[in-house]
Scaffold this motif. Structure first.
Motif, PDB file in Angstrom:
ATOM      1  N   LYS A   8       2.742   6.702  -6.905  1.00 32.28           N
ATOM      2  CA  LYS A   8       1.794   7.685  -7.433  1.00 32.28           C
ATOM      3  C   LYS A   8       2.297   9.112  -7.202  1.00 32.28           C
ATOM      4  O   LYS A   8       2.158   9.976  -8.075  1.00 32.28           O
ATOM      5  N   ALA A   9       2.915   9.368  -6.063  1.00 35.30           N
ATOM      6  CA  ALA A   9       3.482  10.699  -5.803  1.00 35.30           C
ATOM      7  C   ALA A   9       4.594  11.008  -6.807  1.00 35.30           C
ATOM      8  O   ALA A   9       4.708  12.136  -7.298  1.00 35.30           O
ATOM      9  N   ILE A  10       5.398  10.016  -7.124  1.00 37.57           N
ATOM     10  CA  ILE A  10       6.460  10.200  -8.127  1.00 37.57           C
ATOM     11  C   ILE A  10       5.839  10.520  -9.488  1.00 37.57           C
ATOM     12  O   ILE A  10       6.303  11.420 -10.196  1.00 37.57           O
TER      13      ILE A  10
ATOM     14  N   VAL B  50       0.840  -1.205   0.000  1.00 32.74           N
ATOM     15  CA  VAL B  50       0.000   0.000   0.000  1.00 32.74           C
ATOM     16  C   VAL B  50       0.872   1.251   0.000  1.00 32.74           C
ATOM     17  O   VAL B  50       0.663   2.188  -0.785  1.00 32.74           O
ATOM     18  N   TYR B  51       1.863   1.287   0.860  1.00 32.00           N
ATOM     19  CA  TYR B  51       2.750   2.447   0.968  1.00 32.00           C
ATOM     20  C   TYR B  51       3.556   2.616  -0.321  1.00 32.00           C
ATOM     21  O   TYR B  51       3.736   3.731  -0.810  1.00 32.00           O
ATOM     22  N   GLN B  52       4.026   1.523  -0.886  1.00 34.39           N
ATOM     23  CA  GLN B  52       4.800   1.594  -2.121  1.00 34.39           C
ATOM     24  C   GLN B  52       3.968   2.191  -3.254  1.00 34.39           C
ATOM     25  O   GLN B  52       4.457   3.008  -4.033  1.00 34.39           O
TER      26      GLN B  52
ATOM     27  N   PHE C 151       4.545  22.987   7.691  1.00 37.57           N
ATOM     28  CA  PHE C 151       5.209  22.936   6.388  1.00 37.57           C
ATOM     29  C   PHE C 151       4.697  23.996   5.416  1.00 37.57           C
ATOM     30  O   PHE C 151       5.205  24.089   4.296  1.00 37.57           O
ATOM     31  N   GLN C 152       3.702  24.769   5.826  1.00 37.77           N
ATOM     32  CA  GLN C 152       3.169  25.885   5.033  1.00 37.77           C
ATOM     33  C   GLN C 152       2.695  25.450   3.645  1.00 37.77           C
ATOM     34  O   GLN C 152       2.899  26.153   2.652  1.00 37.77           O
ATOM     35  N   VAL C 153       2.056  24.296   3.571  1.00 36.33           N
ATOM     36  CA  VAL C 153       1.516  23.812   2.306  1.00 36.33           C
ATOM     37  C   VAL C 153       0.264  24.625   1.984  1.00 36.33           C
ATOM     38  O   VAL C 153      -0.643  24.725   2.799  1.00 36.33           O
ATOM     39  N   SER C 154       0.233  25.203   0.783  1.00 31.88           N
ATOM     40  CA  SER C 154      -0.911  26.035   0.403  1.00 31.88           C
ATOM     41  C   SER C 154      -1.935  25.286  -0.452  1.00 31.88           C
ATOM     42  O   SER C 154      -3.102  25.634  -0.467  1.00 31.88           O
ATOM     43  N   SER C 155      -1.487  24.276  -1.188  1.00 33.99           N
ATOM     44  CA  SER C 155      -2.407  23.441  -1.956  1.00 33.99           C
ATOM     45  C   SER C 155      -1.821  22.036  -2.015  1.00 33.99           C
ATOM     46  O   SER C 155      -0.608  21.859  -2.035  1.00 33.99           O
ATOM     47  N   ILE C 156      -2.713  21.042  -2.062  1.00 34.98           N
ATOM     48  CA  ILE C 156      -2.245  19.677  -1.808  1.00 34.98           C
ATOM     49  C   ILE C 156      -3.049  18.646  -2.582  1.00 34.98           C
ATOM     50  O   ILE C 156      -4.228  18.837  -2.838  1.00 34.98           O
ATOM     51  N   ILE C 157      -2.358  17.594  -2.953  1.00 32.88           N
ATOM     52  CA  ILE C 157      -3.001  16.370  -3.427  1.00 32.88           C
ATOM     53  C   ILE C 157      -2.625  15.291  -2.410  1.00 32.88           C
ATOM     54  O   ILE C 157      -1.448  15.055  -2.158  1.00 32.88           O
ATOM     55  N   ILE C 158      -3.632  14.684  -1.813  1.00 29.46           N
ATOM     56  CA  ILE C 158      -3.390  13.636  -0.830  1.00 29.46           C
ATOM     57  C   ILE C 158      -3.306  12.311  -1.578  1.00 29.46           C
ATOM     58  O   ILE C 158      -4.233  11.921  -2.272  1.00 29.46           O
ATOM     59  N   VAL C 159      -2.171  11.646  -1.434  1.00 25.23           N
ATOM     60  CA  VAL C 159      -1.944  10.403  -2.162  1.00 25.23           C
ATOM     61  C   VAL C 159      -2.305   9.229  -1.249  1.00 25.23           C
ATOM     62  O   VAL C 159      -1.704   9.028  -0.209  1.00 25.23           O
ATOM     63  N   THR C 160      -3.320   8.487  -1.673  1.00 20.45           N
ATOM     64  CA  THR C 160      -3.774   7.333  -0.935  1.00 20.45           C
ATOM     65  C   THR C 160      -4.294   6.300  -1.927  1.00 20.45           C
ATOM     66  O   THR C 160      -4.060   6.451  -3.128  1.00 20.45           O
ATOM     67  N   GLN C 161      -4.987   5.305  -1.478  1.00 18.48           N
ATOM     68  CA  GLN C 161      -5.508   4.276  -2.369  1.00 18.48           C
ATOM     69  C   GLN C 161      -7.037   4.333  -2.358  1.00 18.48           C
ATOM     70  O   GLN C 161      -7.615   4.905  -1.456  1.00 18.48           O
ATOM     71  N   PRO C 162      -7.663   3.710  -3.349  1.00 19.85           N
ATOM     72  CA  PRO C 162      -9.116   3.858  -3.460  1.00 19.85           C
ATOM     73  C   PRO C 162      -9.953   3.151  -2.404  1.00 19.85           C
ATOM     74  O   PRO C 162     -11.082   3.534  -2.184  1.00 19.85           O
TER      75      PRO C 162
END
Length: 150
Positions: A74-76, A67-69, A138-149
């Motif tokens: 996907k982040a890559i 799952v983590y892999q 971390f001052q993230v202003s916009s984000i895509i959360i990478v997870t599984q369905p």
């Protein structure tokens, strides 16, 4: 006595039925309400500042769980597809023996992500902490959360 047991049995069956219906309806509401924010393909995702990899199990010698892999992969893809310019890996690092984020950093760098674009949240003990820290630390202003369905 049998009447009481029979009534109790019917009551318990009714409670189980109501619970099952509640769980199903709740899941359907969540799926329907979040569908416009979920992307299966990288090309469908909007451009954001950061991809956030939520933590998951890491086995001995830094081997990521499947799952983590998949999350890391996907982040890559998001980074290489120019959908994000930074990657934030979050996970539990509560003990010396347990570190979820350093193995991710090693994989990201080995796969060509520049070290200056990789950030590690060693205190991502739960999703709330991860989101709070992404925004406030971390001052993230916009984000895509990478997870599984699932």
């Amino acid at each position: 006595m049998f009447a009481t047991v029979n009534k109790l049995s019917k009551f318990l069956k009714w409670c189980i039925f109501v619970l099952v219906v509640f769980v199903i309806v709740t899941n359907l509401i969540i799926i329907a309400g979040s569908s416009r924010y979920r992307y299966e393909k990288v090309e469908d995702a909007p451009e954001k500042q950061t991809a956030l990899i939520l933590g998951a199990a890491v086995y001995r010698k830094g081997v990521l769980s499947p799952v983590y892999q998949k999350r890391v992969d996907k982040a890559i893809e998001l980074y290489q597809g120019k959908k994000v310019s930074k990657i934030l890996a979050s996970g539990d690092n509560s003990t010396i023996e347990h570190n979820e984020v350093n193995p991710v950093k090693n994989i990201l760098i080995a796969r060509g992500i520049p070290e200056e674009d990789v950030f590690l949240d060693h205190a991502g003990f739960d999703t709330y902490s991860t989101m709070y820290r992404a925004r406030d630390i971390f001052q993230v202003s916009s984000i895509i959360i990478v997870t599984q369905p699932f």
